[in-house]
Design an enzyme around this catalytic site. Structure first.
Site, PDB file in Angstrom:
ATOM      1  N   ASP A  32       0.881  -1.170   0.000  1.00  0.00           N
ATOM      2  CA  ASP A  32       0.000   0.000   0.000  1.00  0.00           C
ATOM      3  C   ASP A  32       0.922   1.225   0.000  1.00  0.00           C
ATOM      4  O   ASP A  32       2.102   1.110   0.341  1.00  0.00           O
ATOM      5  CB  ASP A  32      -0.867  -0.040   1.260  1.00  0.00           C
ATOM      6  CG  ASP A  32      -1.692   1.210   1.434  1.00  0.00           C
ATOM      7  OD1 ASP A  32      -2.304   1.651   0.450  1.00  0.00           O
ATOM      8  OD2 ASP A  32      -1.703   1.760   2.549  1.00  0.00           O
ATOM      9  N   ASP A  68      -1.151  -0.739   6.061  1.00  0.00           N
ATOM     10  CA  ASP A  68      -1.081  -0.137   7.395  1.00  0.00           C
ATOM     11  C   ASP A  68      -2.093  -0.753   8.348  1.00  0.00           C
ATOM     12  O   ASP A  68      -2.164  -0.387   9.513  1.00  0.00           O
ATOM     13  CB  ASP A  68      -1.239   1.384   7.338  1.00  0.00           C
ATOM     14  CG  ASP A  68      -2.568   1.816   6.734  1.00  0.00           C
ATOM     15  OD1 ASP A  68      -3.458   0.957   6.580  1.00  0.00           O
ATOM     16  OD2 ASP A  68      -2.719   3.006   6.428  1.00  0.00           O
ATOM     17  N   ASP A 120      -6.866  -1.658   5.054  1.00  0.00           N
ATOM     18  CA  ASP A 120      -6.431  -2.652   4.070  1.00  0.00           C
ATOM     19  C   ASP A 120      -6.771  -4.082   4.490  1.00  0.00           C
ATOM     20  O   ASP A 120      -6.231  -5.032   3.918  1.00  0.00           O
ATOM     21  CB  ASP A 120      -4.917  -2.540   3.842  1.00  0.00           C
ATOM     22  CG  ASP A 120      -4.550  -1.246   3.137  1.00  0.00           C
ATOM     23  OD1 ASP A 120      -5.259  -0.877   2.188  1.00  0.00           O
ATOM     24  OD2 ASP A 120      -3.570  -0.604   3.537  1.00  0.00           O
TER      25      ASP A 120
END
Length: 642
Positions: free
Chosen positions: A343, A537, A541
């Site tokens: 990410d 994180d 997600d």
């Protein structure tokens, strides 16, 4: 973990400390020392003892030594037979040594039990050392809390403290519960949770977590979570239960031992019975002795103990570095990583946004645009929203803000006064059919429109993390073939970050569901038995972390979603920890397979030597104990991964 496997596998005899007591070298060494003294005296005076009537002197010296050194093996074998668990290591040792006594090879029977016991002593010491590596993490569990009630301080159990209670944390004390500082400033040591040695400065308004150590000032903390919901409680639960998810190698060895032991017993029986029947001139005592040698050599202790011990050491070694692995199955998975997908925001970049430019359109002023943005973003916790509120730097009057709604993957819409205001990305403008002058802007951008009229844009910068470049280089060094970034940010920003970090690929302007689809594509493209890792994180997600072969949550200290969903939890914000986790996995896997090859190779050689009469019971016991010791010492190396 190691002792758990041992208790249920081939090496399961009941040492006093195997049921929760701490291993004590002094306590365990006494019976071994007594047995050694009797054994040595018996060897020195063997001839006169042997020549006593009925060899009574020999029995009086060697049988006590045999019983002292072998009592745990004999009793465990008896109990297991009553439970229907016949074919285990205790059974092999018992049959072999009683058989040796029956053919009057008493010193060798004592030697088998004694050296086996010495091997067990080393094994227990090694298991204890590995447990200490885990225990160092578990010791961060706070024992008490200083609860403030009506101006008085009471020392209570952390479990009894409620949300909203106020606690006092003095210098040198562990912070007992998650909470927000209301008074005081200090430095806190987070090394037990994160593996980071540099203390962190904290002040009123900031969050502190259970397990941190207060280094300097007195802190007054308002508790925000019950102890069982705190980060440290979740971490402790995770580490203590990591043994539940066994690697394929561990499962294979368990199945192997289940079939291997009875095969060995029947092979030994055949060696004892068949040659004297079919080979002229061969004596039963000679082939019975070879069968006993075969039984001792075949004990799979080194294999059954050292493999779980290797994985246990791997989990412990990773935990000391602030990397929590939820079981040996994920350590194994980390050895075959082909693709690592990151990410962007909060993972490769700081996630700390700052307004760098305000561009106005259609007669709106900068102050007007910033005020509208602050009002619309006032109810959002997104880092972009916080950066706009920080740039506005005044209290936001939200009395005229109504009908607030978040549009996932697009932005926000709200009624301000009697006007409809939207704030979001370029997709939101196209969705609402709002004319604007520029679609692609480098940087994170918030476009604003009032009653369908484009009002301008606020450009926000987000810096990459200090070790992001190093993290990508390290991943290439450990053999990762493809490194990819997925982001909901715009194409220009994503391209800029991907270029700076030398990434292999990136995808931008993704909605949460688009990220899941992207991971599905990479999973489909990966080679057979190769793994895809996703690093996020851990807050937004969770679906992608759950879908990847190995989901990693980074900077997850305090993030419940991360600790619950991820397979590997990285307690710091450093992306370089991803490569470190892969290194630990590879080292563990290598050591485990070294042990398997060593144990099987040596045992195979000595089984052949035993059948042909080259190896005696002395060589047999050295082969068994020696292999176990070498495997155990090798397994301990995983704790020292550089």
């Amino acid at each position: 973990m190691a002792s758990k496997s041992a208790d249920s596998g081939c090496c399961g005899h009941d040492h006093g400390h195997s049921h929760g007591e701490e291993f004590s070298l002094k306590r365990e060494i006494i019976p071994v020392a007594v047995s050694i003294i009797l054994f040595v005296l018996g060897l020195i005076f063997y001839e006169p003892l042997h020549n006593t009537p009925f060899s009574l002197g020999e029995y009086l010296v060697f049988i006590p030594a045999y019983l002292i050194s072998g009592w745990s093996v004999l009793t465990t074998a008896g109990r297991n037979i009553l439970r229907g668990k016949i074919f285990d290591e205790n059974f092999l040792m018992t049959i072999a040594t009683l058989g040796a006594i029956a053919i009057h090879e008493i010193p060798e029977a004592v030697a088998v039990m004694l050296f086996f016991q010495v091997g067990e002593l080393f094994q227990d010491f090694s298991v204890s050392r590995s447990r200490r590596s885990i225990k160092s993490l578990l010791e961060v569990r706070p024992n008490s809390a200083n609860l403030k009630v009506n101006g008085e301080i009471k020392q209570v159990s952390p479990e009894s403290v409620q949300v909203g209670d106020v606690i006092i944390v003095k210098p040198g004390e562990k912070i007992p519960l998650d909470g927000e500082i209301t008074e005081g400033a200090s430095q806190v040591d987070t090394s037990a949770l994160t593996g980071e040695s540099v203390p962190r400065t904290v002040k009123p308004g900031e969050t502190v977590l259970a397990g941190m150590i207060n280094k300097s000032g007195v802190l007054t903390v308002r508790v925000t979570k019950l102890f069982e919901e705190s980060s440290i409680a979740k971490i402790l639960h995770l580490v203590e239960n990591a043994s539940n998810k066994k690697a394929a190698t561990e499962k294979f060895i368990t199945r192997f031992a289940r079939y291997y032991t009875p095969v060995v017993v029947f092979l030994s029986l055949a060696v004892a019975i068949l040659p004297p029947l079919f080979i002229p001139g061969e004596t039963s005592s000679q082939w019975v002795y070879r069968a006993l040698v075969l039984l001792v050599i075949s004990c799979p202790c080194g294999l059954v103990i050292s493999i779980p011990l290797g994985y246990f050491g791997g989990v412990g070694g990773a935990a000391k570095r602030g990397i929590l692995v939820k079981g040996s199955t994920f350590l194994d998975a980390l050895t075959d990583v082909q693709t690592v997908v990151f990410d962007k925001t909060g993972t490769l970049t700081q996630g700390v946004f700052k307004v760098t430019q305000i561009v106005t359109k259609n007669g709106f002023s900068e102050a007007e645009l910033l005020q509208l943005a602050a009002k619309v973003e006032s109810q959002s916790n997104h880092p972009v929203a916080k950066s706009i509120l920080s740039a506005f730097d005044k209290s936001v009057d939200t009395l005229d803000v109504e009908d607030y709604q978040e549009i996932p993957g697009h932005g926000i819409q709200a009624k301000v006064g009697n006007k409809i205001v939207i704030a979001g990305n370029d997709r939101l403008l196209h969705r609402e059919n709002i004319e604007h002058d520029l679609c692609s802007v480098e940087g994170t951008v918030v476009h604003l429109a009032v009653d369908k009229v484009y009002a301008g844009r606020i450009i926000i910068a987000d810096e990459q993390k200090d070790d992001a470049v190093e993290a990508i280089r390290k991943l290439k060094n450990v053999g990762v073939e493809q490194i990819v970034m997925l982001t909901g940010d715009n194409q220009a920003v994503a391209q800029s970050i991907a270029r700076q970090l030398n990434l292999d690929d990136f995808e931008a302007e993704l909605l949460p569901e688009d990220k899941v689809e992207a991971i599905e594509r990479y999973l489909g493209k990966s080679a057979k038995n190769k793994k895809v890792v996703f690093v996020g994180d851990g807050i937004n997600d969770a679906p992608v972390i759950a879908r990847a072969d190995v989901g990693m949550a980074m900077g997850a200290l305090g993030s419940d979603a991360a600790i619950e969903t991820a397979d590997v939890v990285l307690m710091t914000d450093a992306p370089s920890k991803v490569a470190e986790a892969i290194q630990v996995g590879k080292k563990t896997h290598k050591i485990v397979w070294q042990n398997i090859i060593l144990a099987m190779g040596v045992k195979g050689l000595f089984i052949v030597l035993g059948i042909f009469g080259v190896a005696t019971l002395w060589e047999a016991v050295f082969a068994d104990v020696g292999v176990a010791l070498l495997a155990i010492l090798n397994a301990g190396r995983v704790l020292r991964v550089n």
